[in-house]
Design a protein around this motif. Structure first.
Motif, short mmCIF file in Angstrom:
data_model
loop_
_atom_site.label_atom_id
_atom_site.label_comp_id
_atom_site.label_asym_id
_atom_site.label_seq_id
_atom_site.Cartn_x
_atom_site.Cartn_y
_atom_site.Cartn_z
N TYR A 156 11.86 12.42 -36.70
CA TYR A 156 11.04 12.67 -35.74
C TYR A 156 11.69 13.22 -34.40
CZ TYR A 156 7.68 9.97 -38.25
OH TYR A 156 7.03 9.36 -39.15
N SER A 157 11.09 14.06 -33.73
CA SER A 157 11.69 14.36 -32.51
C SER A 157 11.50 13.66 -31.14
CB SER A 157 11.63 15.93 -32.22
OG SER A 157 11.94 16.80 -33.44
N TYR A 158 12.32 13.05 -30.72
CA TYR A 158 11.87 12.34 -29.26
C TYR A 158 12.93 12.38 -28.36
CZ TYR A 158 14.32 8.68 -31.85
OH TYR A 158 15.48 8.03 -32.28
N ASN A 159 12.63 11.94 -27.15
CA ASN A 159 13.52 11.72 -26.28
C ASN A 159 13.95 10.15 -26.04
OD1 ASN A 159 10.95 11.47 -25.51
ND2 ASN A 159 11.37 12.43 -23.31
N ALA A 160 15.19 10.32 -25.76
CA ALA A 160 15.65 8.78 -25.43
C ALA A 160 16.63 8.85 -24.29
CB ALA A 160 16.41 8.51 -26.68
N THR A 161 17.12 7.71 -23.90
CA THR A 161 17.71 7.48 -22.76
C THR A 161 19.03 6.65 -22.98
OG1 THR A 161 16.19 7.82 -21.25
CG2 THR A 161 18.12 7.16 -20.26
N GLU A 162 20.30 7.16 -22.89
CA GLU A 162 21.47 6.47 -22.98
C GLU A 162 21.71 5.74 -21.39
OE1 GLU A 162 23.25 6.78 -25.87
OE2 GLU A 162 24.53 5.44 -25.29
N VAL A 163 22.06 4.49 -21.72
CA VAL A 163 22.09 3.70 -20.54
C VAL A 163 23.63 3.15 -20.40
CG1 VAL A 163 21.44 1.95 -18.88
CG2 VAL A 163 19.80 3.16 -20.04
N VAL A 164 24.38 3.57 -19.55
CA VAL A 164 25.58 2.96 -19.36
C VAL A 164 25.61 1.98 -18.34
CG1 VAL A 164 28.08 3.34 -19.12
CG2 VAL A 164 26.64 5.16 -20.58
N LYS A 165 26.19 0.67 -18.26
CA LYS A 165 26.21 -0.39 -17.54
C LYS A 165 27.76 -0.41 -16.91
CE LYS A 165 25.72 -5.16 -16.65
NZ LYS A 165 25.62 -6.58 -17.46
N LEU A 166 27.85 -0.38 -15.77
CA LEU A 166 29.06 -0.48 -15.17
C LEU A 166 29.24 -1.65 -14.33
CD1 LEU A 166 29.72 3.34 -13.80
CD2 LEU A 166 30.26 2.27 -16.27
N SER A 167 30.39 -2.45 -13.91
CA SER A 167 30.45 -3.42 -13.26
C SER A 167 31.11 -2.97 -12.19
CB SER A 167 30.89 -4.54 -13.77
OG SER A 167 32.32 -4.53 -14.14
N LEU A 168 30.65 -3.04 -10.73
CA LEU A 168 31.30 -2.90 -9.59
C LEU A 168 31.69 -4.26 -8.84
CD1 LEU A 168 28.58 -0.65 -8.25
CD2 LEU A 168 30.55 -0.01 -9.59
N THR A 169 33.11 -4.24 -8.76
CA THR A 169 33.58 -5.57 -8.09
C THR A 169 34.69 -5.23 -7.04
OG1 THR A 169 34.51 -6.15 -10.22
CG2 THR A 169 33.15 -7.73 -9.78
N ASN A 170 34.53 -5.37 -5.81
CA ASN A 170 35.12 -5.04 -4.83
C ASN A 170 36.01 -3.73 -5.18
OD1 ASN A 170 34.71 -7.46 -3.85
ND2 ASN A 170 36.37 -8.55 -4.81
N GLY A 171 35.17 -2.56 -5.49
CA GLY A 171 35.92 -1.37 -5.57
C GLY A 171 36.46 -0.92 -6.83
N ILE A 172 36.43 -1.77 -7.79
CA ILE A 172 36.88 -1.72 -9.13
C ILE A 172 35.59 -1.29 -10.09
CG2 ILE A 172 38.26 -2.53 -11.06
CD1 ILE A 172 39.78 -2.06 -8.45
N ILE A 173 35.83 -0.28 -10.80
CA ILE A 173 34.53 -0.09 -11.55
C ILE A 173 34.98 -0.33 -13.15
CG2 ILE A 173 33.15 1.79 -12.55
CD1 ILE A 173 33.99 3.34 -9.69
N ASN A 174 34.24 -1.01 -13.80
CA ASN A 174 34.46 -1.32 -15.19
C ASN A 174 33.40 -0.97 -15.99
OD1 ASN A 174 37.41 -2.25 -15.55
ND2 ASN A 174 36.74 -4.13 -14.55
N VAL A 175 33.69 -0.59 -17.01
CA VAL A 175 32.67 -0.08 -18.13
C VAL A 175 32.33 -1.26 -18.89
CG1 VAL A 175 31.95 1.57 -19.99
CG2 VAL A 175 33.59 2.36 -18.25
#
Lengths: 442, 153
Positions: A367-386
């Motif tokens: 089937y053809s369909y659209n999907a969404t990829e969601v990436v969660k990043l944590s933000l702690t005091n200016g440090i970005i973590n995946v």
């Protein structure tokens, strides 16, 4: 006209004619801009034609959203959720190159390109604070700023999440109003302009800002089209953005205290406490070369990003990077953290502790369909973590369709199944579904 | 088979020159050029080999100019664009002479003398009889001779 009987020219004349005609023609070349425009047409990513469908479907989707049964599916057990492909780190530049190379000519739909050229509709719902009203109607923005008598009570830019600032062209700290107009920043009190910051350099245009105590953070677009007035956000192809921080403690003498830059054009940004998080999108230009990472890797402050900072989204469909950076307004000369994702992102949502990047994509199997990829990043005091990533069915309408509550990420999507899509190719949705997903920590 | 990028690098000049010889106007030729490559990008996977690609591009360029002429009131014989003033004087006589021919003649002359296509190939691309092409070439040559006689030729 006796000539009609013979062959016009004699042989040597003909030879001369041919050489001259060729020589003149060889001097004729199309303008460079035209050729590079064509090249960018070819490069512009392989977004599915489908994109159109959701734009048109937004309105109907909203109506449906009220009435339709929402399906709450736990992330772990949801059958439509694919949780297979994990985000992974780039191991070297070569791997990144290979992925880009694979993606770049896979599909040559130009609809997206044209979309960008003429409407920029794709981005319009990302910058709500500019007065572009969200269609959701759930949240209303009010642009009016109030510098009322009470010093500690003033209305700030309306934001989606309390504690998470969103940038705007007008800001106030209760006493002074800061505006950006025609790339000029003015500080105003009681009808009087106290000071102004005019153009820094040619080609740099201020477009949004934050105010944090006596720090004024201004985003500049650095591009080759300096004279486009900034009224709405369009996809002006600025190569870079520059973030300049000013010290505005003395309102009549504003000092610049730091400047940083990153590749790509501006998507969105957030400020949490004294940290500013900026998301830009970096398109890979058509002439990228394998031997030279500079041609396809985004740059931070002029330096090519290290591959260890780059994550690869599964199933990449667009040859672009999303660059997410953080910096502290108290040390505005350097980023405290920077990451990049190959594959791009369309929407961002940020809570006080996490940021979610959403990238719509198109799945083309049975089937053809659209999907969404969601990436969660944590933000702690200016440090970005995946943190995590997941794929959900359907498209996310805008940033207001996402929310975080007690560690659960809630998102409303709107998707279509197109069993006959390939055959009819008409973009009309056959099955329209609205979903509510609640994603837990996983 | 070459990649689309290589195709763009290789054939923009060709398409542009042909388009210009048809439209005689720089801005129109640029429009056509973009149109042609837009089609190419859309249809790239359908094109099998490079010979085919070249013929396809010529054909599409000619079709685009035809619909361009149909869609506007530009059928009138316009003068060659002033933007081409940078061409060297002594050689551009030839070019201007060609541009003063009728559209059909210009096209055969361009394809025959610039693209070095044979009469057979031109007839295949333009979907006209070989004899038609031959006589067009012949007449075009005569007209050219007439025009150029006064000058060095």
């Amino acid at each position: 006209m006796n000539d009609l009987k013979n062959n016009g020219f004699d042989k040597s004349d003909l030879q001369n004619f041919k050489e001259d005609y060729k020589a003149v023609n060889n001097l004729i070349t199309p303008k460079k801009e035209v050729v590079s425009k064509i090249k960018s047409m070819a490069t512009i990513s392989a977004k599915p034609k489908f994109k159109y469908a959701w734009v048109g479907g937004v309105a109907s989707a909203l109506v449906c959203a009220i009435f339709l049964i929402t399906i709450a599916i736990n992330f772990n057990s949801g059958d439509k959720i694919q949780n297979v492909d994990k985000l992974k780190h780039a191991e070297n530049y070569k791997e990144i190159y290979r992925l880009i190379d694979n993606t770049i000519y896979k599909e040559n739909t130009l609809d997206n390109f044209i979309d960008n050229l003429f409407g920029g509709a794709k981005k319009s719902d990302m910058n709500m604070t500019d007065g572009a009203m969200p269609e959701s109607g759930a949240i209303t923005e009010d642009m009016s700023e109030d510098t009322g008598a009470a010093n500690n009570d003033f209305s700030d830019t309306n934001v989606q999440v309390k504690g998470v600032q969103e940038s705007d062209i007008i800001k106030t700290d209760g006493e002074y109003i800061y505006t950006i107009s025609k790339s000029k920043i003015s500080i105003i009190k009681d009808d009087k302009v106290l000071s102004q910051i005019t153009h820094r350099n040619k080609g740099e245009q201020a477009f949004e800002m934050y105010i944090y105590n006596d720090r004024l953070v201004v985003f500049y677009r650095v591009g080759d089209e300096p004279d486009i007035p900034i009224t709405v956000h369009t996809d002006i192809s600025a190569d870079d953005i520059k973030i300049v921080t000013y010290d505005v403690s003395d309102k009549s003498a504003i000092k610049e205290i730091g400047a940083i830059s990153q590749s790509g054009y501006y998507i969105s940004s957030r400020m949490i406490d004294n940290y500013v998080y900026t998301v830009t999108e970096f398109y890979i230009s058509w002439d990228f070369k394998k031997s030279n990472p500079i041609t396809y890797i985004p740059k931070i402050c002029g330096e090519v990003m290290d591959f260890s900072l780059i994550d690869l989204l599964p199933n990449i469909q667009s040859p672009k990077f999303t660059v997410v950076t953080a910096f502290d307004v108290n040390s505005p000369d350097e980023y405290s953290s920077k990451r990049a994702f190959l594959g791009g992102a369309d929407q961002i949502y940020s809570s006080t502790t996490n940021m979610y990047l959403a990238k719509s994509k198109y799945v083309d199997d049975d089937y053809s369909y659209n999907a969404t990829e969601v990436v969660k990043l944590s933000l702690t005091n200016g440090i970005i973590n995946v943190e995590k990533n997941a794929t959900i069915f359907g498209d996310i309408i805008n940033q207001f369709a996402m929310d975080e509550n007690n560690g659960y990420f809630r998102v409303v999507t709107n998707g279509y199944f197109h069993p006959n899509y390939k055959k009819t190719n008409d973009g009309v949705s056959k099955y329209n579904l609205n979903n509510l997903y609640i994603l837990d920590e996983n | 088979m070459i990649s689309i990028d290589e195709a763009i690098n290789k054939y923009t000049d060709m398409v542009y020159r042909l388009a210009l010889s048809r439209t005689k106007k720089v801005c129109d030729a640029e429009d056509i050029l973009q149109d042609v490559f837009y089609s190419l990008i859309k249809n790239f996977n359908k094109i099998n080999d490079e010979e085919h690609l070249k013929a396809w591009l010529i054909k599409v360029t000619i079709n685009k100019t035809i619909s361009f002429f149909n869609s506007s009131n530009k059928k009138k014989n316009i003068a060659l664009s002033e933007d081409l003033a940078y061409l060297p004087k002594e050689k551009s006589d030839v070019y201007y002479a060609v541009m003063n021919l009728k559209k059909d003649y210009r096209t055969v002359i361009h394809l025959f003398y610039y693209e070095d296509l044979s009469v057979l190939e031109i007839s295949a691309i333009l979907k006209q009889k070989e004899s038609t092409i031959r006589s067009k070439l012949h007449r075009a040559r005569n007209l050219l001779k007439e025009k150029l006689e006064g000058s060095s030729l």
